[in-house]
Design an enzyme around this catalytic site. Structure first.
Site, PDB file in Angstrom:
ATOM      1  N   LYS A 107      52.571  81.475   1.544  1.00 38.92           N
ATOM      2  CA  LYS A 107      53.131  82.815   1.350  1.00 38.92           C
ATOM      3  C   LYS A 107      52.016  83.819   1.531  1.00 38.92           C
ATOM      4  O   LYS A 107      50.849  83.503   1.324  1.00 38.92           O
ATOM      5  CB  LYS A 107      53.682  82.951  -0.078  1.00 38.92           C
ATOM      6  CG  LYS A 107      54.642  84.099  -0.255  1.00 38.92           C
ATOM      7  CD  LYS A 107      56.034  83.665   0.152  1.00 38.92           C
ATOM      8  CE  LYS A 107      57.091  84.667  -0.171  1.00 38.92           C
ATOM      9  NZ  LYS A 107      58.422  84.012  -0.133  1.00 38.92           N
TER      10      LYS A 107
HETATM   11  N1  GLU Z   1      60.703  84.573   2.807  1.00 42.69           N
HETATM   12  C1  GLU Z   1      61.725  83.590   2.876  1.00 42.69           C
HETATM   13  C2  GLU Z   1      61.673  82.680   1.668  1.00 42.69           C
HETATM   14  O1  GLU Z   1      61.197  83.045   0.629  1.00 42.69           O
HETATM   15  C3  GLU Z   1      61.736  82.853   4.213  1.00 42.69           C
HETATM   16  C4  GLU Z   1      60.492  82.124   4.544  1.00 42.69           C
HETATM   17  C5  GLU Z   1      60.471  81.593   5.977  1.00 42.69           C
HETATM   18  O2  GLU Z   1      61.456  81.762   6.673  1.00 42.69           O
HETATM   19  O3  GLU Z   1      59.454  81.037   6.348  1.00 42.69           O
HETATM   20  O4  GLU Z   1      62.180  81.583   1.688  1.00 42.69           O
END
Ligand code: GLU
Length: 419
Positions: A107
């Site tokens: 993240k």
């Molecule tokens: N931000 C989204 C999540 O928390 C998607 C992450 C992604 O598609 O890599 O799952």
């Protein structure tokens, strides 16, 4: 801020520990899962429109890459810090493991309120950030995507910057791109669609039907909330309340969601929408509804207000919207929780489809994408439900248990380097 300081990291560790105890996870595996593999903090200086320079703090955290390249969004929000980003990276590891993707957890984000920047400033911010973290990401190592405060345009700038650095176009560096530059059909709605699928699966287990008898309240009205509202409404459910930072709007007979979407797409607040009843966000959470979907941000339902929640199904559309105590309080009084790492996994599942399609240079139709999304979520839901029954734990712990099973096997097979 130290790594373990944020409420989300502390809570995630607690759930990690209890769930691992219940299932008898190897303590050596647990020890490794408590820490992120790698964390990068960067300064992101940009020139503002008025000519002055301002520096923002950015992060990319890779929690675990046993199952494959790191995967997870980029968040632009004033609450972003190292510890919260690390907690969200950890949740991505469990999310990808739970739904069977060959991906690890990561993240990133910047501590910024994107609403206070112009489009040009946001572009500069994204390009400088992409450059600063370029050495730890890559289409085979770590693939960012949108999250709170970022969207397809952010991903297009990010992809362009990374491609400029490489000297050729690298569409696989991010997912959640606009279709024209290598995005996938269905990605923009995927998280909300997945939430709606999960509400259906839960309703089946509880002998409820998604139809005119079902009242739904949604905390949030963004990328996750809107498609979830639209899908559930299309199935006949009454969306009685939705909210944004300005407050919540309420209609016991069901809101006109299309009108609200049109209104907010012009950057207007829900509270100014003509002809609706206003309530507070706290009142929304306490409404006498069948389904509550907290789909905005973490830490919304806590031990302070969990007892007010009356919904039979609480679907975690956001990451970590219910604290550990809130989950325990709601589960104890018979509420059925669809945990975030299952409920909102639709986004990363279709991100995976986008990545795969991009690598093959062959793109699927929407029907195929939605069918595959449905099947993955259905299987994952059944696995979590079975663990919930087998271990007699709430659905949140059950989801962690399912994720651990897969991670434990993979981590054992790969071993610890050096051995
Ligand atoms: N931000 C989204 C999540 O928390 C998607 C992450 C992604 O598609 O890599 O799952």
């Amino acid at each position: 801020m130290s790594l373990f300081e944020s409420p989300l990291y502390k809570d995630s560790l607690k759930i990690l520990e209890t769930a691992s105890e219940v299932m008898g996870l190897d303590p050596n595996i647990l020890e490794r899962l408590k820490y992120p593999k790698r964390a990068l903090q960067v300064a992101v200086p940009i020139r503002l429109d008025d000519g002055t320079v301002k520096t923002f703090q950015g992060y990319r955290v890779q929690h675990n890459m046993t199952l494959g390249p790191g995967k997870g969004g980029l968040r632009y929000h004033p609450k972003v810090d190292l510890s919260e980003t690390a907690a969200l990276a950890m949740l991505m590891t469990f999310k990808c493991a739970l739904v069977g993707l060959p991906l690890g957890g990561a993240k990133g984000g910047i501590c910024v309120d994107p609403n206070e920047l112009s489009r040009q400033e946001l572009q500069s911010l994204t390009r400088r950030f992409a450059t600063e973290i370029s050495m730890v990401i890559g289409p085979n190592s770590d693939i960012p995507a949108p999250d709170i405060g970022t969207d397809g345009q952010t991903m297009a700038w990010f992809m362009d910057t990374y491609s400029q650095l490489k000297g050729y176009t690298v569409p696989g560096i991010v997912t959640g791109k606009p279709i024209t530059v290598g995005g996938s059909l269905g990605r923009a709605e995927a998280t909300g669609k997945g939430v709606a699928f999960c509400v259906n699966f839960a309703a089946q287990k509880l002998n409820m039907t998604v139809g005119p008898e079902m009242k739904v309240a949604i905390h949030g009205f963004g990328k996750v909330a809107i498609p979830a509202a639209q899908d559930l409404k299309a199935q006949g459910a009454k969306i009685v309340a939705v909210s944004d930072v300005s407050g919540a709007i309420y209609d016991p007979e069901g809101l006109d969601i299309d009108k609200a979407v049109e209104w907010t797409s012009r950057r207007k607040f829900l509270k100014d929408l003509p002809g609706v009843q206003l309530i507070s966000n706290e009142e929304l959470l306490a409404l006498d509804v069948d389904v509550l979907i907290p789909a905005a941000i973490d830490g919304v339902v806590t031990k302070k207000n969990a007892d007010n929640v009356k919904a039979k199904i609480v679907a975690e559309g956001a990451n970590g919207p219910l604290t550990k105590e809130a989950i325990e309080i709601i589960s104890a009084k018979g509420g059925f929780i669809i945990p975030d790492i299952l409920c909102n996994a639709g986004g990363v599942i279709v991100s995976y489809f986008e990545w795969v399609q991009g690598l093959q240079n062959f793109f699927w139709d929407l029907d195929e994408i939605n069918k595959r999304l449905h099947n993955i979520l259905k299987d994952s839901f059944e696995n979590v439900y079975e663990a919930h029954k087998e271990y007699d734990v709430d659905m949140k712990k059950a989801a962690f248990i399912c994720a651990f099973r897969r991670l434990e096997r993979a981590m054992r097979l790969r071993g610890l380097f050096p051995s």
